[in-house]
Design an enzyme around this catalytic site. Structure first.
Site, PDB file in Angstrom:
ATOM      1  N   GLY A  78      26.634  25.044  56.852  1.00 44.12           N
ATOM      2  CA  GLY A  78      25.491  25.181  55.953  1.00 44.12           C
ATOM      3  C   GLY A  78      25.400  24.035  54.952  1.00 44.12           C
ATOM      4  O   GLY A  78      26.276  23.161  54.889  1.00 44.12           O
ATOM      5  N   HIS A  79      24.352  24.056  54.146  1.00 43.19           N
ATOM      6  CA  HIS A  79      24.115  23.000  53.172  1.00 43.19           C
ATOM      7  C   HIS A  79      25.205  22.973  52.106  1.00 43.19           C
ATOM      8  O   HIS A  79      25.720  24.002  51.706  1.00 43.19           O
ATOM      9  CB  HIS A  79      22.740  23.144  52.523  1.00 43.19           C
ATOM     10  CG  HIS A  79      22.514  24.470  51.863  1.00 43.19           C
ATOM     11  ND1 HIS A  79      22.224  25.623  52.555  1.00 43.19           N
ATOM     12  CD2 HIS A  79      22.534  24.826  50.563  1.00 43.19           C
ATOM     13  CE1 HIS A  79      22.062  26.610  51.712  1.00 43.19           C
ATOM     14  NE2 HIS A  79      22.253  26.178  50.496  1.00 43.19           N
ATOM     15  N   ASN A  80      25.552  21.770  51.696  1.00 43.46           N
ATOM     16  CA  ASN A  80      26.533  21.521  50.618  1.00 43.46           C
ATOM     17  C   ASN A  80      27.966  21.834  51.025  1.00 43.46           C
ATOM     18  O   ASN A  80      28.874  21.731  50.189  1.00 43.46           O
ATOM     19  CB  ASN A  80      26.221  22.344  49.356  1.00 43.46           C
ATOM     20  CG  ASN A  80      24.851  22.069  48.787  1.00 43.46           C
ATOM     21  OD1 ASN A  80      24.267  21.026  49.049  1.00 43.46           O
ATOM     22  ND2 ASN A  80      24.321  23.008  48.032  1.00 43.46           N
TER      23      ASN A  80
END
Lengths: 363, 363, 363
Positions: A258-260
Site C-alpha cells: 500500500g501507499h507510504n
C-alpha cells in the site's frame, strides 16, 4: 550453450573428479538426464536415478563414490542448495530481448536511454525518463514520465512503471507488475464508521461510510539496488513521501504494498503477501505466503512469519510468528495443543460436577 | 505548477495567515521541505520538523502559533485528513496522456470516440465501443466490442475491458485491472463431490469431481459513476445477468469479484479482498485487506470487516466483524481472552480433580 | 445470433413443449426477459417472474405446467445447473479476434503459426514458437521463445507466456495471466534464519537472513489439454524440472503457483488460491477461494478444501478440510462448538471451586 565440467566447477568454486573436459548443455534430475545433461544428485536418494539415467557427469553429495555410478566426471559441493545458485545462473539463457531499440517503441524525445540498453516491441517511455546503461526492457512495458531505471535492470513483458518512480541498479521485474499506481486513500468530511469502529473496537455507532473523497497520491516509489519484484505484484505510490523498498529485498508474485509502506533491506515477501498503508517492515524480514500486515504498524528487523500469518499489531525485532491473529510461533503451537485438550477438559468438568454437585447434565 | 497560498487555501476552504501571495510547487513532510514546498504539519508532533526544514509556508494544526515557526504564511484546517483530499487533488499533475488519438492505436471504424477523449499508444478498441467525452485512455489498454466507457473516465496503462461492459462517468482504473473476464463456473453431469460436501458439511462421499463442463459467461459487468478499481484487480462478467458495482464504490489492488457479484454504493474493498460468485455486498460497506466472502451470501449495508476476516455466512446490516470464521468484533476479542484463559482453566481442573477425585494425573 | 427453441433443446438434449420454431437471441432472468429472450426459470421461485416478464419461451423446472405461464414454447431439463453449460456455450458470441495475423503483430520468422490461427494487434511471438491450428490470440499477448501453444487455444488480451512453456490443446487463458515467470528462490551461503526457524519450530536463533543469492529458474511450465487459467493468475517456471498442470484442470483469477508445483488432472483452484513451491496437488481436488498450501507438501486426490483453508502439512486423499490450520471439516465444526462452550465451562469451574475449595474468585 555448452559448458565443460571444468567451467561448471569454476562457477561453483568446487572440485572436479574425473574428466573435466566432458561437456553439458543443461541440467536435469538424474533419472531423466540425457547424455548432454548434468545430473543433479546432491542427495544420496538420487543414487538410483544416476544408474537409470544417461548422464555422463553429475553434481554429487559430499562423500559420494562418483566412480561407482559409471560417470565420466563429477563435481562435489558442500552446501547443495547454495550451489544451485551458481549452476542455474550459468545455465539460464535469459530472456530474448534484441539489442537496441525496437522500431515500434514509442519513446519521448526527452527521455535518456543509457548505452547498451535493449528496448523491445511496443514499449512506451514517457517524457524525462532516464534508463540506465545495459538495461533490458521487454515488450509491452510502459514507463511514465520522469521515472529513473538503474543500470542493468531487467523489466519483463507488460510491466507498468508510474510517473516519478526511482529504481536502482540490477532491478529484476517479472511480467505484469505495477509500480506506482495510486494509493487507496479516501476520506469522509466527518469521522467515518470505520474510524469509529477502530477507535471503539467494534461498538455500535451511527457514523456513516459515505461521501468518500479521494486523497491523491502525489508521492512516488523509491526502490534500492538489486531488488526483484514478482509477476503481477502491485506497489502503490506514497501520498506525500515515497513508498520505499530497500536494497536487495525480493518480492514474490501478487504481492501488494500500500501507499507510504516502507520495506527494509534484504527482506523477502512471499507470494500474495499484503502490506497495508504506511506500515514499516524492517531489514532481513521474511514473510511467508499470504501473510497480511495491518496499516500503520511496525514489523521489526529479522522477524520471520509463517504462511498466512495475519499481523495486526507491531512485532518486535527477531520474533518468529504464526497464526491469525499473529502469535509467537511457540504460543501458536501451545494454543493448538490446548485446543485439542478441550474435549478432555469437558469430560473432567462433567465428572467433577457429577461428584460434587450431583449434576450429571452436560450438553 | 506553482500555486499561491491563497489558491491552496481556496481549494481547502480554509483561512490564510500571513502572506498569501507566497508560492509553492509541491508538498512535503516538514523536516524534508524545501523553500518551494508547502510543509504538512497538521499535528503538533511536526513542530520540530518545521524549524529544521526550509518551508516558507505550512498547513498547521488547529491552534498552532504560526508565527513561532518562522513561516511567511500558514493555513489552518479543522479536519486535517480531509484537507489532504483537496490539497493532493490540487497538486496531482495526473498522468501524461497526449490529447487526441495516438497514431498507433487500433480503433474499429464502428467505435464512437467522444469529443475531447485522449487515447494513447497501442490502444485497441473493438467494434461498437462508445467512449465518453473527455475520457483519457493510457497506453496498451484494450476495450472489447460493444463496451461503453463514461465521460471523463481515466483508464491507466494495460487495463483490459471485456465485451459489452458498461461503465459510468469519472471512472478511474489503475493499471492492469481486468474487467469482464469469464466467470469461474464449471458443472458436472452428476452431483459433484463438492456439492455433496457442502450439503453434508464434510461427511465422506463417493461422488467424484471430474468431467467439469464449462458454463460460459454471457452476462456483462455494469459499473456506476465515480467508481475506482485498483491495479491488477479482476472483475468477472455475470453468467446471465451482469456483475455490478454501485456508484462511488472503490476497489483497491488485486481485488477479485466473481461472476454475478453485486456490490452496492459507497463501499470500499481493500487490497486482495475476494468475493465469491453471486454474493451481494451492501451499501457503505468497508472490507479490510485480504477479507474473503463466500459465494451466494449477503453482506448487509454499513458492515465493517477488519483485515483478513473470512465471511462464510450472511452478515446483518451494521455489524463490525473480525476473524476466521467471521464473528462480531466484540465476540472475537472475547474469544481471544478466553483462549488465553485456557491454561488457568486447566490448572483449576487439575486442582479440583486432586481435591475431589484424588486424581493428580493431568497431561 | 438467433436460435429456434428446437436448436436450443437439441444443444441441451432436452424435450420441447409447444412451438419449437419460436426464436430467441439471448437469455435472461424471467422477470427481466424481453420478447427475444429465453427465460431461465429452472426453479419454481421464478414462477412469478415468468408472468411479469415478456418471454415467449422458457427453460422450466421439472414438473412445471408450461401452459399456465402464457408461454409459446418451453424446454424442461432434469439437472438445471448442467443445462446452463450447453445453453451458455450456444449463446456465447466469444471474443472478437479477426481471422489471420494482424499487420501490427511482431512475429519472429522462425515461429510456426498453425493453419487457421488468428493473431490480434500488438502481439509479440518469439523465435522458435509453435502455435497450434485454429488458435486464437488476442491483442497485446506476448509468447517468448521456444514455447508451444496447442490447437484451438484461446489466449485473451495481455497474456504473458514465458520461454519454453508447453501448453496443450483447447487451452483458455483469461487476460493478464503470466505463465512462466521466474520462481521465487533465494539461498544464503550459510543456513538462514528461516531455515533455522523451520527446523526448530520457532526457537530463537542467531542466524541471519541476508546475502540472498538468486537461484535461476531454468525449468519450464507444462500444461495439459483443456486447461483454463484465470485473469492475472501467475504460474512460475520450475527450477530444473517443469511446473506442471494436468489435463482438464481449471484455475480461477489471481491464483499463484510457485516453482516446481505439480497440479493433477480435473482439479479446480478457486480465486486467489496460492500454492507454494514444490508442492504436489492431486487429481480431482477442489480448493476454495483464498486457500493457501505450504511448500513441499502433498495434497491427495479428491481433497476438497473450503474457503481460506490454510494447508500446512500433507492431506490424505479424500479429505474435506477447513480452517487455519487446516482440519477435517467435522473437526473444524466441533472446534467451533467447543469454542462457544468456553464461557459455560468457566462458569462450571467457578461453581466447582466455590463448592469444593470455597474459592469464589474468578477473573
Amino acid at each position: 550453450m555448452r559448458f565443460t565440467i571444468f567451467e561448471v566447477a569454476a562457477a561453483l568454486n568446487a572440485e572436479v573428479f574425473g574428466d573435466g573436459s566432458v561437456t553439458i548443455t543443461g541440467a536435469s534430475e538424474p533419472a531423466l538426464a540425457g547424455a548432454d545433461d548434468l545430473a543433479l544428485a546432491m542427495d544420496p536418494k538420487y543414487a538410483e536415478g544416476l544408474t537409470t539415467g544417461s548422464a555422463r557427469a553429475a553434481i554429487l553429495w559430499d562423500g559420494a563414490d562418483w566412480q561407482s555410478f559409471g560417470l565420466e566426471a563429477a563435481i562435489v559441493v558442500p552446501r547443495p542448495r547454495f550451489a544451485m545458485s551458481g549452476l542455474t545462473s550459468l545455465l539460464d539463457p535469459g530472456p530474448e530481448i534484441a539489442p537496441g531499440v525496437h522500431a515500434s517503441a514509442v519513446i519521448d524525445p526527452s527521455a535518456q536511454i543509457g548505452e547498451g540498453a535493449a528496448i523491445g516491441p511496443f514499449v512506451v517511455i514517457g517524457s524525462g525518463v532516464r534508463i540506465g546503461k545495459d538495461a533490458r526492457i521487454a515488450s509491452h512495458v510502459s514507463i511514465a514520465s520522469e521515472s529513473m531505471i538503474g543500470e542493468q535492470a531487467l523489466l519483463h513483458a507488460g510491466v507498468r512503471i508510474g510517473a516519478r518512480v526511482v529504481i536502482g541498479a540490477r532491478f529484476i521485474c517479472q511480467p505484469g507488475a505495477v509500480i506506482g499506481a495510486d494509493g487507496f486513500s479516501f476520506v469522509t468530511p466527518e469521522k467515518s464508521r470505520v474510524e469509529e469502529a477502530r477507535a471503539s473496537l467494534g461498538a455500535e455507532t451511527s457514523a456513516v461510510n459515505a461521501s468518500w473523497t479521494r486523497i491523491h497520491s502525489i508521492g512516488s516509489v523509491h526502490i534500492g539496488d538489486d531488488v526483484e519484484i514478482g509477476a503481477n505484484s502491485t506497489i502503490d505510490r506514497g501520498t506525500i513521501r515515497a513508498t520505499s523498498i530497500g536494497h536487495r529485498t525480493k518480492l514474490d508474485n501478487l504481492v501488494h504494498l500500500g501507499h507510504n509502506v516502507s520495506v527494509g533491506e534484504d527482506t523477502l515477501l512471499c507470494g500474495q503477501v499484503g502490506i497495508a498503508g504506511s506500515t514499516k517492515i524492517g531489514n532481513r524480514v521474511v514473510l511467508g505466503g499470504q501473510v497480511g500486515v495491518s496499516d500503520n504498524i511496525f514489523v521489526g528487523d529479522d522477524v520471520v512469519a509463517g504462511g498466512a500469518t495475519k499481523i495486526m499489531s507491531k512485532v518486535p525485532a527477531g520474533r518468529v510468528m504464526l497464526g491469525y491473529p499473529a502469535m509467537k510461533m511457540e504460543q501458536y503451537l501451545e494454543a493448538g495443543r490446548n485446543w485439542r485438550r478441550l474435549p478432555r477438559m469437558m469430560e473432567d468438568i462433567k465428572a467433577l460436577k457429577k461428584a460434587v454437585l450431583s449434576d450429571d447434565k452436560y450438553d
